[in-house]
Design a protein around this motif. Structure first.
Motif, PDB file in Angstrom:
ATOM      1  N   PRO A 111     -29.277-111.446  27.873  1.00  0.00           N
ATOM      2  CA  PRO A 111     -29.231-112.052  29.210  1.00  0.00           C
ATOM      3  C   PRO A 111     -30.462-112.895  29.504  1.00  0.00           C
ATOM      4  O   PRO A 111     -31.541-112.679  28.943  1.00  0.00           O
ATOM      5  CB  PRO A 111     -29.183-110.825  30.146  1.00  0.00           C
ATOM      6  N   HIS A 112     -30.280-113.857  30.410  1.00  0.00           N
ATOM      7  CA  HIS A 112     -31.375-114.725  30.850  1.00  0.00           C
ATOM      8  C   HIS A 112     -31.346-114.781  32.376  1.00  0.00           C
ATOM      9  O   HIS A 112     -30.456-115.383  32.976  1.00  0.00           O
ATOM     10  CB  HIS A 112     -31.203-116.125  30.253  1.00  0.00           C
ATOM     11  N   TRP A 113     -32.320-114.134  32.994  1.00  0.00           N
ATOM     12  CA  TRP A 113     -32.460-114.091  34.452  1.00  0.00           C
ATOM     13  C   TRP A 113     -33.886-114.478  34.805  1.00  0.00           C
ATOM     14  O   TRP A 113     -34.823-114.125  34.090  1.00  0.00           O
ATOM     15  CB  TRP A 113     -32.158-112.675  34.956  1.00  0.00           C
ATOM     16  N   SER A 137     -31.226-109.209  37.370  1.00  0.00           N
ATOM     17  CA  SER A 137     -29.847-109.683  37.526  1.00  0.00           C
ATOM     18  C   SER A 137     -29.460-109.891  38.981  1.00  0.00           C
ATOM     19  O   SER A 137     -28.316-110.281  39.254  1.00  0.00           O
ATOM     20  CB  SER A 137     -28.814-108.789  36.816  1.00  0.00           C
ATOM     21  N   LYS A 261     -32.131-116.419  39.832  1.00  0.00           N
ATOM     22  CA  LYS A 261     -30.977-117.082  39.233  1.00  0.00           C
ATOM     23  C   LYS A 261     -30.603-116.406  37.916  1.00  0.00           C
ATOM     24  O   LYS A 261     -31.464-115.982  37.148  1.00  0.00           O
ATOM     25  CB  LYS A 261     -31.280-118.561  38.965  1.00  0.00           C
ATOM     26  N   ASN A 262     -29.304-116.327  37.685  1.00  0.00           N
ATOM     27  CA  ASN A 262     -28.772-115.853  36.407  1.00  0.00           C
ATOM     28  C   ASN A 262     -28.253-117.037  35.607  1.00  0.00           C
ATOM     29  O   ASN A 262     -27.562-117.913  36.149  1.00  0.00           O
ATOM     30  CB  ASN A 262     -27.645-114.853  36.642  1.00  0.00           C
ATOM     31  N   TYR A 263     -28.589-117.074  34.322  1.00  0.00           N
ATOM     32  CA  TYR A 263     -28.179-118.159  33.428  1.00  0.00           C
ATOM     33  C   TYR A 263     -27.290-117.587  32.313  1.00  0.00           C
ATOM     34  O   TYR A 263     -27.245-116.363  32.113  1.00  0.00           O
ATOM     35  CB  TYR A 263     -29.415-118.818  32.815  1.00  0.00           C
ATOM     36  N   ASP A 265     -26.072-116.302  28.689  1.00  0.00           N
ATOM     37  CA  ASP A 265     -26.783-115.571  27.635  1.00  0.00           C
ATOM     38  C   ASP A 265     -27.388-116.547  26.626  1.00  0.00           C
ATOM     39  O   ASP A 265     -26.842-117.638  26.390  1.00  0.00           O
ATOM     40  CB  ASP A 265     -25.834-114.622  26.908  1.00  0.00           C
ATOM     41  N   GLN A 338     -32.748-104.785  29.855  1.00  0.00           N
ATOM     42  CA  GLN A 338     -31.460-105.145  30.448  1.00  0.00           C
ATOM     43  C   GLN A 338     -30.369-104.146  30.076  1.00  0.00           C
ATOM     44  O   GLN A 338     -29.188-104.396  30.316  1.00  0.00           O
ATOM     45  CB  GLN A 338     -31.062-106.560  30.019  1.00  0.00           C
TER      46      GLN A 338
END
Length: 472
Positions: A111-113, A137, A261-263, A265, A338
């Motif tokens: 994940p990328h947050w 998240s 912001k959530n981006y 994966d 995560q």
């Protein structure tokens, strides 16, 4: 069992020579427990050599110095960040420079947050800027923020009882700290439970055993079918103050702004290195810690220390010229914070060989002065581990506790593989956990030396015994 050889520098090089007969027949151990005890007791000299090198010898403070170089250079290492990927590349090179074997990166998706700018201002009954850390998240607020009256509760049960009061408000959880496993449910599920009763956002009292006005972040999880609302941790001090104000009948209003912001994966890696076993190379004892961290502090304690004593364990064994019967595998996990994302993908990629894993070890509860090991496994395996722990008498770390599970090894343990975690001062650990205070200042080089010695002795002996640990 016999140990041979010395170098002119005084570092002992030990060559293990096994002369016994085969002790497996139709897959069943032919050893009595007395024979197992005698076998383990023969490792007394090698255990002392590892301890001496780690605690008093040329490797003294090495894990601390290696760790400080990485975290001072890179800083915090959040999942999906450039810092984490830089740290992975540095460790990939470090492990090769240390002349470990089969050094490689195993690709995973993580994940990328990003938290962005964030603030919380109490507007009523007085102006007060609150320290916050958005939870992993979490969604962000609208640009103008969310301004609303707060509802303070101490539990999910109270929230449900007062559900009619929650709509259109910001729920503040002032849950008491019982222990981490019980109290963390408010951080993980607080936003979902607040959203179910119509709240606009949630603020969670930081899950910590001690606070000097320090917010503590961590992962939270949304639920399908439940509206997503912004959520952050506030300090223990502010949670208690808001609760006192509310108990007096004061109307408490807070303006919350979060740019989270959530981006999608992104690509990342688990980092792997080995000492390949000389007799049963396909069999594995796994030692591990996670390389990622939260984006505050330096990630030195959580889990830089665990990652680096795991590296140190292999370094100590290599430096002594030891090569166990089965393979010692170091894994530096990615995206543990995560929810063990990197470790789960590793498990999916390697579970076909689960019968070859003798023991999985994870250090993720600090590397302060160890109390002992937590262990999960069969009663026969526990009895063997108790004998192994006796080898650590010179540093007075001999206790074997229950509950060896850790986020990154839980998949293996649930499938029946014995698992162990390092146990030390959890009060201190959770005082700094997921906070800006997680820096090298928390770490103690002498305590890391002892932790590394424990990790190296246990992993080596289990890897070098003729038999794998028995399972249920």
């Amino acid at each position: 069992m016999k140990f041979l050889g010395f170098t002119s520098t005084g570092v002992v090089h030990l060559l293990t020579i096994y002369t016994g007969a085969a002790i497996y027949q139709n897959g069943v151990s032919q050893n009595t427990f007395q024979e197992i005890k005698e076998e383990i007791a023969h490792y007394k000299d090698v255990a002392k050599a590892i301890i001496n090198l780690a605690v008093y010898g040329e490797a003294q403070n090495r894990s601390y110095e290696r760790l400080s170089l990485l975290v001072d250079t890179v800083g915090p290492r959040l999942s999906g960040s450039k810092n984490l990927e830089k740290a992975i590349q540095i460790m990939y090179q470090n492990l090769q420079d240390d002349r470990l074997e089969n050094v490689h990166l195993e690709p995973v998706k993580i994940p990328h947050w990003e938290r962005g700018e964030e603030s919380a201002m109490m507007l009523e009954p007085r102006l007060h800027k609150m320290a916050i850390l958005g939870l992993g998240s979490s969604i962000g607020t609208p640009h103008e923020g969310i301004t609303a009256e707060v509802l303070v509760v101490t539990s999910f049960d109270e929230l449900r009882r007062r559900a009619s009061e929650a709509r259109g408000k910001i729920v503040v959880y002032n849950q008491p700290y019982v222990n981490y496993s019980k109290s963390v449910q408010y951080r993980v599920s607080g936003a979902v439970e607040a959203a179910k009763v119509g709240a606009l956002a949630s603020l969670i009292r930081s899950v910590t055993s001690f606070s000097i006005y320090s917010p503590h972040t961590g992962i939270q999880k949304y639920q399908d079918g439940v509206p997503k609302i912004p959520t952050a941790c506030i300090t223990v001090e502010d949670a208690e103050m808001v609760a006192r104000m509310a108990s007096r009948g004061s109307r408490v209003v807070v303006q919350l702004k979060m740019g989270a912001k959530n981006y999608p994966d992104v690509d990342s890696f688990n980092t792997v290195a080995e000492i390949i076993g000389r007799k049963y190379p396909e069999q594995v004892v796994l030692v591990s810690g996670h390389l990622d961290s939260w984006d505050v502090g330096q990630g030195a304690m959580d889990d830089g220390g665990g990652a680096f004593i795991s590296w140190e364990a292999l370094s100590l064994i290599k430096d002594l010229g030891l090569r166990p019967k089965r393979t010692l595998r170091l894994v530096l996990w990615t995206a543990e914070e995560q929810g063990g994302i990197g470790a789960f993908q590793y498990y999916q990629q390697h579970k076909a060989n689960i019968s070859n894993y003798s023991l999985v070890m994870e250090s993720d509860l600090g590397t302060f002065l160890p109390s002992g090991l937590q262990f999960t496994g069969s009663e026969k395996a526990r009895a063997i581990m108790k004998e192994v722990m006796k080898l650590l008498q010179p540093i007075n770390v001999t206790q074997l506790f229950t509950a060896g599970e850790g986020t990154d090894i839980s998949f293996w343990i649930q499938a029946g593989v014995p698992g162990a975690s390092l146990l030390d001062d959890l009060y201190k650990y959770f005082s700094f956990h997921h906070s800006r205070g997680d820096t090298m200042t928390v770490m103690d080089p002498e305590q890391m030396n002892v932790a590394a010695a424990v990790w190296a002795v246990v992993s080596y002996v289990i890897a070098d015994r003729e038999e794998m640990l028995p399972r249920n």
